[in-house]
Design a protein around this motif. Sequence first.
Motif, mmCIF file in Angstrom:
data_model
loop_
_atom_site.group_PDB
_atom_site.id
_atom_site.type_symbol
_atom_site.label_atom_id
_atom_site.label_comp_id
_atom_site.label_asym_id
_atom_site.label_seq_id
_atom_site.Cartn_x
_atom_site.Cartn_y
_atom_site.Cartn_z
ATOM 1 N N GLN A 250 0.828 -1.215 0.000
ATOM 2 C CA GLN A 250 0.000 0.000 0.000
ATOM 3 C C GLN A 250 0.864 1.267 0.000
ATOM 4 O OE1 GLN A 250 -3.761 0.024 2.029
ATOM 5 N NE2 GLN A 250 -3.252 1.939 3.100
ATOM 6 N N ALA A 251 1.926 1.282 0.806
ATOM 7 C CA ALA A 251 2.782 2.478 0.872
ATOM 8 C C ALA A 251 3.350 2.792 -0.512
ATOM 9 C CB ALA A 251 3.907 2.258 1.868
ATOM 10 N N ALA A 252 3.732 1.735 -1.250
ATOM 11 C CA ALA A 252 4.311 1.937 -2.585
ATOM 12 C C ALA A 252 3.253 2.418 -3.571
ATOM 13 C CB ALA A 252 4.948 0.638 -3.073
ATOM 14 N N ALA A 253 2.054 1.812 -3.495
ATOM 15 C CA ALA A 253 0.978 2.221 -4.413
ATOM 16 C C ALA A 253 0.588 3.676 -4.142
ATOM 17 C CB ALA A 253 -0.228 1.293 -4.256
ATOM 18 N N VAL A 254 0.521 4.052 -2.870
ATOM 19 C CA VAL A 254 0.150 5.432 -2.521
ATOM 20 C C VAL A 254 1.268 6.398 -2.923
ATOM 21 C CG1 VAL A 254 -0.272 6.989 -0.571
ATOM 22 C CG2 VAL A 254 -1.464 4.788 -0.696
ATOM 23 N N SER A 255 2.509 5.959 -2.811
ATOM 24 C CA SER A 255 3.629 6.816 -3.218
ATOM 25 C C SER A 255 3.555 7.099 -4.727
ATOM 26 C CB SER A 255 4.941 6.115 -2.854
ATOM 27 O OG SER A 255 6.010 6.636 -3.588
ATOM 28 N N MET A 256 3.137 6.091 -5.517
ATOM 29 C CA MET A 256 3.041 6.276 -6.969
ATOM 30 C C MET A 256 1.752 6.985 -7.364
ATOM 31 S SD MET A 256 4.474 2.566 -8.158
ATOM 32 C CE MET A 256 4.327 2.852 -9.905
ATOM 33 N N ASP A 257 0.752 6.905 -6.515
ATOM 34 C CA ASP A 257 -0.574 7.439 -6.843
ATOM 35 C C ASP A 257 -1.172 8.057 -5.575
ATOM 36 O OD1 ASP A 257 -3.130 7.909 -7.670
ATOM 37 O OD2 ASP A 257 -3.488 5.892 -8.447
ATOM 38 N N PRO A 258 -0.672 9.263 -5.201
ATOM 39 C CA PRO A 258 -1.038 9.853 -3.900
ATOM 40 C C PRO A 258 -2.546 10.054 -3.718
ATOM 41 C CG PRO A 258 0.811 11.015 -4.889
ATOM 42 C CD PRO A 258 0.309 10.078 -5.935
#
Length: 348
Positions: A250-258
Amino acid sequence: MLSAVGPPVTVRVPAKINLHLAVGDLRPDGYHDLVTVFQALNLFDEISVVSTHTGRGPVDRIGPGAPGIELLGDVTDAQRADVPLDASNLAWKAAVALAEVAGREPDVRIGLRKSIPVAGGMAGGSADAAGTLLALAALWRLDLGREALMEVAAGVGSDVAFALHGGTALGTGRGENLVPVLSRHTFHWVVALQDHGLSTPAVFGELDRLRATSAADTPVKRVGSVEPVLEAVASGEARSLALLLGNDLQAAAVSMDPGLRRTLRAGVTAGALAGVVSGSGPTCVFLCADGPSAVRVAAELSGAGVCRTVRVAHGPVPGAKVIDGDPARPPRGPGGPPAPDPGPNMYA
Ligand code: C5P
């Protein structure tokens, strides 16, 4: 080859979400060791296969002749843009892998009727591969046990075995080693779909980057142990499970797509017990107290402007299943087996 003449075999395959996804370090083979809890939801793709040896030209809805893949039904622009119709499609790779095991050519046409979001973190491509394996095993009347099919599935992709398996399962290794999880209770979900996808390898790569660059005193948070999740699933208590939903990606997905942060907040504001990014995202799933609550949350979330569209879903549901054209079974109709439950994704 007269024995191959026949109508298409159609298989229905569910989407998956991850209730828990713990990601280990990058392995030398480019994969990460996972500990994950999969759950299959009632969003389905349908995969139809027909032999190109019929010699009869167009066959039902799958179209004429040459071996290959096509999209069926109301095809969206996103599907047209993002679903490859060449040998890179996981469904085609599955056909080639099974043909090799069977010692024959992949002389088939594959039709995909898609409802699972493309590049959405719900294993749509893997579902199509799993459906292709099961449909071809029936079309070719292969004497393969479930175990052998699962083995071929695991070689095709990390999530393919689960799409065959369905239900709720603990996945380890790349995600392909499965143990069924006791889950007699239904959980109610709202699924928030985005109008774009995220690449799974890119999201895993972003997690590696975040972990490598985070300061020693503020490491990227990791999900807790899996046992309490399994207990919550077994208990059927949505409120207990809601506290335990977790996904290292999730942290990575949110980092790529805030923007996903806003989506996740909006679901909880709308009344969900908790929300989490599904797999590598960008689809977010929200656990709700019960069915009526899920309908209310979906209505409110769809007006919040934080996603393309929402679906109400439930799980667990069974894995890939032949719903039409199995040559080993009598045809439907008087004296035949009853027609399958007409879900939203069935042929009209
Ligand atoms: O196996 P599958 O084709 O679904 O994996 C797609 C990509 O996702 C892999 O090439 C890899 O980059 C990443 N992946 C991973 N660890 C896993 C599963 C997938 O790094 N356990």
